[in-house]
Design an enzyme around this catalytic site. Structure first.
Site, PDB file in Angstrom:
ATOM      1  N   ASP A  98       0.877  -1.170   0.000  1.00 47.90           N
ATOM      2  CA  ASP A  98       0.000   0.000   0.000  1.00 47.90           C
ATOM      3  C   ASP A  98       0.918   1.224   0.000  1.00 47.90           C
ATOM      4  O   ASP A  98       2.051   1.179   0.469  1.00 47.90           O
ATOM      5  CB  ASP A  98      -0.963  -0.017   1.198  1.00 47.90           C
ATOM      6  CG  ASP A  98      -2.157   0.920   0.963  1.00 47.90           C
ATOM      7  OD1 ASP A  98      -2.189   1.593  -0.090  1.00 47.90           O
ATOM      8  OD2 ASP A  98      -3.043   0.982   1.829  1.00 47.90           O
ATOM      9  N   SER A  99       0.384   2.313  -0.544  1.00 45.48           N
ATOM     10  CA  SER A  99       1.222   3.472  -0.874  1.00 45.48           C
ATOM     11  C   SER A  99       1.685   4.302   0.315  1.00 45.48           C
ATOM     12  O   SER A  99       2.642   5.042   0.203  1.00 45.48           O
ATOM     13  CB  SER A  99       0.434   4.362  -1.823  1.00 45.48           C
ATOM     14  OG  SER A  99      -0.864   4.564  -1.300  1.00 45.48           O
ATOM     15  N   GLY A 100       1.006   4.209   1.435  1.00 45.96           N
ATOM     16  CA  GLY A 100       1.465   4.913   2.626  1.00 45.96           C
ATOM     17  C   GLY A 100       0.548   6.019   3.115  1.00 45.96           C
ATOM     18  O   GLY A 100       0.465   6.266   4.310  1.00 45.96           O
ATOM     19  N   GLY A 101      -0.158   6.674   2.220  1.00 49.57           N
ATOM     20  CA  GLY A 101      -0.973   7.819   2.621  1.00 49.57           C
ATOM     21  C   GLY A 101      -2.080   7.430   3.573  1.00 49.57           C
ATOM     22  O   GLY A 101      -2.294   8.069   4.605  1.00 49.57           O
ATOM     23  N   PHE A 102      -2.763   6.319   3.262  1.00 47.66           N
ATOM     24  CA  PHE A 102      -3.883   5.857   4.076  1.00 47.66           C
ATOM     25  C   PHE A 102      -3.419   5.551   5.503  1.00 47.66           C
ATOM     26  O   PHE A 102      -4.081   5.909   6.469  1.00 47.66           O
ATOM     27  CB  PHE A 102      -4.493   4.612   3.431  1.00 47.66           C
ATOM     28  CG  PHE A 102      -5.594   4.003   4.230  1.00 47.66           C
ATOM     29  CD1 PHE A 102      -6.860   4.565   4.215  1.00 47.66           C
ATOM     30  CD2 PHE A 102      -5.374   2.871   4.995  1.00 47.66           C
ATOM     31  CE1 PHE A 102      -7.884   3.995   4.957  1.00 47.66           C
ATOM     32  CE2 PHE A 102      -6.394   2.299   5.739  1.00 47.66           C
ATOM     33  CZ  PHE A 102      -7.652   2.864   5.718  1.00 47.66           C
ATOM     34  N   ASP A 152      -3.220   7.890  -2.766  1.00 46.25           N
ATOM     35  CA  ASP A 152      -4.579   8.395  -2.953  1.00 46.25           C
ATOM     36  C   ASP A 152      -4.974   9.295  -1.786  1.00 46.25           C
ATOM     37  O   ASP A 152      -4.323   9.290  -0.743  1.00 46.25           O
ATOM     38  CB  ASP A 152      -5.568   7.227  -3.117  1.00 46.25           C
ATOM     39  CG  ASP A 152      -5.484   6.210  -1.992  1.00 46.25           C
ATOM     40  OD1 ASP A 152      -4.490   6.224  -1.224  1.00 46.25           O
ATOM     41  OD2 ASP A 152      -6.389   5.371  -1.860  1.00 46.25           O
ATOM     42  N   GLN A 196     -11.919   6.269  -5.642  1.00 43.07           N
ATOM     43  CA  GLN A 196     -12.456   6.940  -4.452  1.00 43.07           C
ATOM     44  C   GLN A 196     -13.803   7.559  -4.797  1.00 43.07           C
ATOM     45  O   GLN A 196     -14.309   7.356  -5.896  1.00 43.07           O
ATOM     46  CB  GLN A 196     -11.463   7.987  -3.937  1.00 43.07           C
ATOM     47  CG  GLN A 196     -10.143   7.399  -3.427  1.00 43.07           C
ATOM     48  CD  GLN A 196     -10.311   6.544  -2.167  1.00 43.07           C
ATOM     49  OE1 GLN A 196     -11.355   6.564  -1.501  1.00 43.07           O
ATOM     50  NE2 GLN A 196      -9.274   5.770  -1.841  1.00 43.07           N
ATOM     51  N   GLY A 223     -11.442   3.508   0.162  1.00 46.89           N
ATOM     52  CA  GLY A 223     -12.294   4.391   0.945  1.00 46.89           C
ATOM     53  C   GLY A 223     -13.475   3.705   1.599  1.00 46.89           C
ATOM     54  O   GLY A 223     -14.389   4.367   2.073  1.00 46.89           O
ATOM     55  N   ASP A 273      -7.834  -7.453   1.535  1.00 50.63           N
ATOM     56  CA  ASP A 273      -6.809  -7.493   2.577  1.00 50.63           C
ATOM     57  C   ASP A 273      -7.406  -6.882   3.824  1.00 50.63           C
ATOM     58  O   ASP A 273      -8.314  -6.049   3.743  1.00 50.63           O
ATOM     59  CB  ASP A 273      -5.591  -6.648   2.182  1.00 50.63           C
ATOM     60  CG  ASP A 273      -5.849  -5.168   2.441  1.00 50.63           C
ATOM     61  OD1 ASP A 273      -6.577  -4.564   1.644  1.00 50.63           O
ATOM     62  OD2 ASP A 273      -5.382  -4.642   3.469  1.00 50.63           O
ATOM     63  N   CYS A 311     -11.563 -27.344   9.882  1.00 53.08           N
ATOM     64  CA  CYS A 311     -10.368 -26.647   9.384  1.00 53.08           C
ATOM     65  C   CYS A 311      -9.233 -27.628   9.105  1.00 53.08           C
ATOM     66  O   CYS A 311      -8.983 -28.548   9.878  1.00 53.08           O
ATOM     67  CB  CYS A 311      -9.927 -25.613  10.417  1.00 53.08           C
ATOM     68  SG  CYS A 311      -8.475 -24.704   9.914  1.00 53.08           S
ATOM     69  N   CYS A 313      -6.030 -26.557   8.746  1.00 53.32           N
ATOM     70  CA  CYS A 313      -4.767 -25.850   9.022  1.00 53.32           C
ATOM     71  C   CYS A 313      -3.845 -26.744   9.853  1.00 53.32           C
ATOM     72  O   CYS A 313      -4.293 -27.693  10.495  1.00 53.32           O
ATOM     73  CB  CYS A 313      -5.029 -24.510   9.703  1.00 53.32           C
ATOM     74  SG  CYS A 313      -5.083 -24.546  11.502  1.00 53.32           S
ATOM     75  N   CYS A 316      -5.160 -27.185  13.546  1.00 57.56           N
ATOM     76  CA  CYS A 316      -6.412 -27.921  13.784  1.00 57.56           C
ATOM     77  C   CYS A 316      -6.334 -29.384  13.344  1.00 57.56           C
ATOM     78  O   CYS A 316      -7.041 -30.232  13.912  1.00 57.56           O
ATOM     79  CB  CYS A 316      -7.568 -27.247  13.054  1.00 57.56           C
ATOM     80  SG  CYS A 316      -7.989 -25.633  13.722  1.00 57.56           S
ATOM     81  N   HIS A 348      -4.110 -20.210  12.259  1.00 54.27           N
ATOM     82  CA  HIS A 348      -5.449 -20.720  11.978  1.00 54.27           C
ATOM     83  C   HIS A 348      -6.289 -19.685  11.218  1.00 54.27           C
ATOM     84  O   HIS A 348      -6.918 -20.006  10.212  1.00 54.27           O
ATOM     85  CB  HIS A 348      -6.159 -21.142  13.267  1.00 54.27           C
ATOM     86  CG  HIS A 348      -7.628 -21.293  13.062  1.00 54.27           C
ATOM     87  ND1 HIS A 348      -8.164 -22.440  12.523  1.00 54.27           N
ATOM     88  CD2 HIS A 348      -8.642 -20.416  13.230  1.00 54.27           C
ATOM     89  CE1 HIS A 348      -9.466 -22.267  12.381  1.00 54.27           C
ATOM     90  NE2 HIS A 348      -9.783 -21.056  12.810  1.00 54.27           N
TER      91      HIS A 348
HETATM   92  N1  GUN Z   1      -6.643   0.592   2.840  1.00 55.28           N
HETATM   93  C1  GUN Z   1      -7.973   0.519   3.096  1.00 55.28           C
HETATM   94  N2  GUN Z   1      -8.640   1.452   2.374  1.00 55.28           N
HETATM   95  C2  GUN Z   1      -7.713   2.123   1.653  1.00 55.28           C
HETATM   96  C3  GUN Z   1      -7.793   3.213   0.715  1.00 55.28           C
HETATM   97  O1  GUN Z   1      -8.858   3.759   0.401  1.00 55.28           O
HETATM   98  N3  GUN Z   1      -6.602   3.630   0.172  1.00 55.28           N
HETATM   99  C4  GUN Z   1      -5.406   3.069   0.503  1.00 55.28           C
HETATM  100  N4  GUN Z   1      -4.292   3.540  -0.066  1.00 55.28           N
HETATM  101  N5  GUN Z   1      -5.319   2.048   1.382  1.00 55.28           N
HETATM  102  C5  GUN Z   1      -6.457   1.589   1.943  1.00 55.28           C
HETATM  103 ZN    ZN Z   2      -7.351 -24.250  11.929  1.00 55.69          ZN
END
Ligand code: GUN
Ligand code: ZN
Length: 385
Positions: A98-102, A152, A196, A223, A273, A311, A313, A316, A348
């Protein structure tokens, strides 16, 4: 708009005929990944409590790192010296950054956003710092991630400031252009755009049109997952996926509850994620096919069944099946006192979500996704009892 280079190939394997669910295969620089998929978050180039070998043994082939954290520590010079984040963490599979701004805006109350970038005070020494689209790309080029996210401008969906939301959407498009311009290795690393526009469907549609024109190898919907109503969340995801090209991967950022994954797959999303499954493990919570169980509860003290009977895993699975045969009572005994309890539940929980998406993919291919969804919700909410 110029055709962007891509360092991935994307193949649609099957589509559900009732919902918008898709099964696909995406080939990235560090190998193929099967979609839909959940990507665990290894913020600091480490998934808290697991070794890279353990993460690999769960079947994970794509995990997340954060540009903001790795840019601060170990820093760009060390990343360049070691040859990127794959080498740093001995991980030969794919990495998305991820780019860092968030992260800055969500972690640091004092972050200020201007057209230039995100201004903030260093959490190390309080000195003023600035993350621009160009700097984020430079850091992600040094990290060498297989998928890089654009910088973003993210506003909470619950914000009442419509004008600011419009500005953030347009700024995110302008920042994407600056990211495309600054990206040094488009033939080796894939840059994804981020849609966005808050909960305003017209704003989202306008953003989709602009982002799609830029022809990035993959597309994220950002967002969301900030406490908005589920119906509004679904309307945004659906509005975006309806307009997106079939032949590109779609990533909904920050989503990790099992129910949200299953519904979002039905709405046409491919990648997700979230820190929740790993974070909640450290509070003694097991994510299971029967819902989330808090194993700190006294009722588990003498419960000698596996964390989740369904499960596969390594924790388990029974000893006879080559697993560890961990019981709820054992995790109850460990949790809060011994770090092994958190390790077991992290393993798990990550396996559970990886496997949920593997099973969703199988169902989409078999043409049975609608009954998969029904069965999943039936178990979680015990409608079958
Ligand atoms: N992680 C969860 N939502 C966002 C988003 O809107 N932008 C970024 N860069 N990371 C996120
Ligand atoms: Zn498990």
């Amino acid at each position: 708009m110029a055709q962007q280079k891509a360092a991935l190939s994307f193949e649609l394997v099957a589509k559900c005929s009732v919902t918008r669910a898709r099964a696909s295969t995406m080939v990235l620089p560090h190998g193929p990944v099967e979609l839909p998929m959940f990507m665990p978050v290894a913020t600091q180039a480490s998934l808290k409590g697991l070794t890279p070998e353990q993460l690999e043994s769960l079947g994970c082939r794509l995990c997340l790192n954060n540009t903001y954290h790795l840019g601060l520590k170990p820093g760009q010079a060390t990343l360049d010296a070691v040859g990127g984040a794959h080498r740093l963490q001995s991980w030969n599979h794919n990495i998305l950054t991820d780019s860092g701004g968030f992260q800055m805006v969500s972690l640091l109350k004092l972050a200020k956003i201007t057209e230039e970038g995100v201004r903030f005070l260093s959490p190390h020494d309080g000195s003023p710092m600035l993350l621009t689209p160009e700097h984020s790309m430079s850091l992600q080029n040094s990290i060498g991630s297989d998928i890089m996210m654009q910088l973003d401008d993210v506003i909470a969906t619950t914000s009442p400031d419509k004008e600011r939301m419009v500005e953030a959407m347009h700024r995110s498009v302008r920042w994407l252009d600056r990211c495309i311009e600054a990206h040094k290795y488009p033939e080796k690393q894939n840059l994804f755009c981020i849609i966005q526009g808050g909960l305003d469907l017209d704003l989202r549609r306008e953003c989709v049109k602009e982002m799609v024109k830029r022809d990035t190898p993959g597309i994220a919907i950002g967002g969301l997952s900030g406490g908005e109503e589920k119906a509004k969340y679904c309307a945004v995801v659906r509005t975006c996926t309806e307009m997106l090209p079939d032949m590109k991967p779609r990533y909904v950022m920050g989503v990790g509850y099992p129910e949200d994954l299953v519904v979002s797959v039905a709405l046409g999303a491919d990648m997700f994620d979230c820190v929740w499954p790993t974070r909640t493990a450290r509070f003694g919570n097991a994510v299971t096919s029967r819902g989330t169980l808090n194993l700190r509860h006294a009722s588990y003290a003498a419960d000698f069944s596996p964390v989740d009977e369904n499960c596969g895993c390594p924790c388990c699975r029974s000893k006879e099946d080559g697993g560890l045969g961990v019981t709820k009572a054992y995790v109850h005994h460990l949790t809060g006192k011994e770090t092994a309890g958190a390790h077991i539940l992290t393993m798990h929980n990550v396996y559970y979500l990886l496997d949920l998406m593997r099973n969703a993919r199988k169902a989409i291919i078999a043409g049975t996704y609608p009954s998969f969804v029904k069965e999943f919700f039936g178990k979680i909410y015990k409608y079958d009892k």
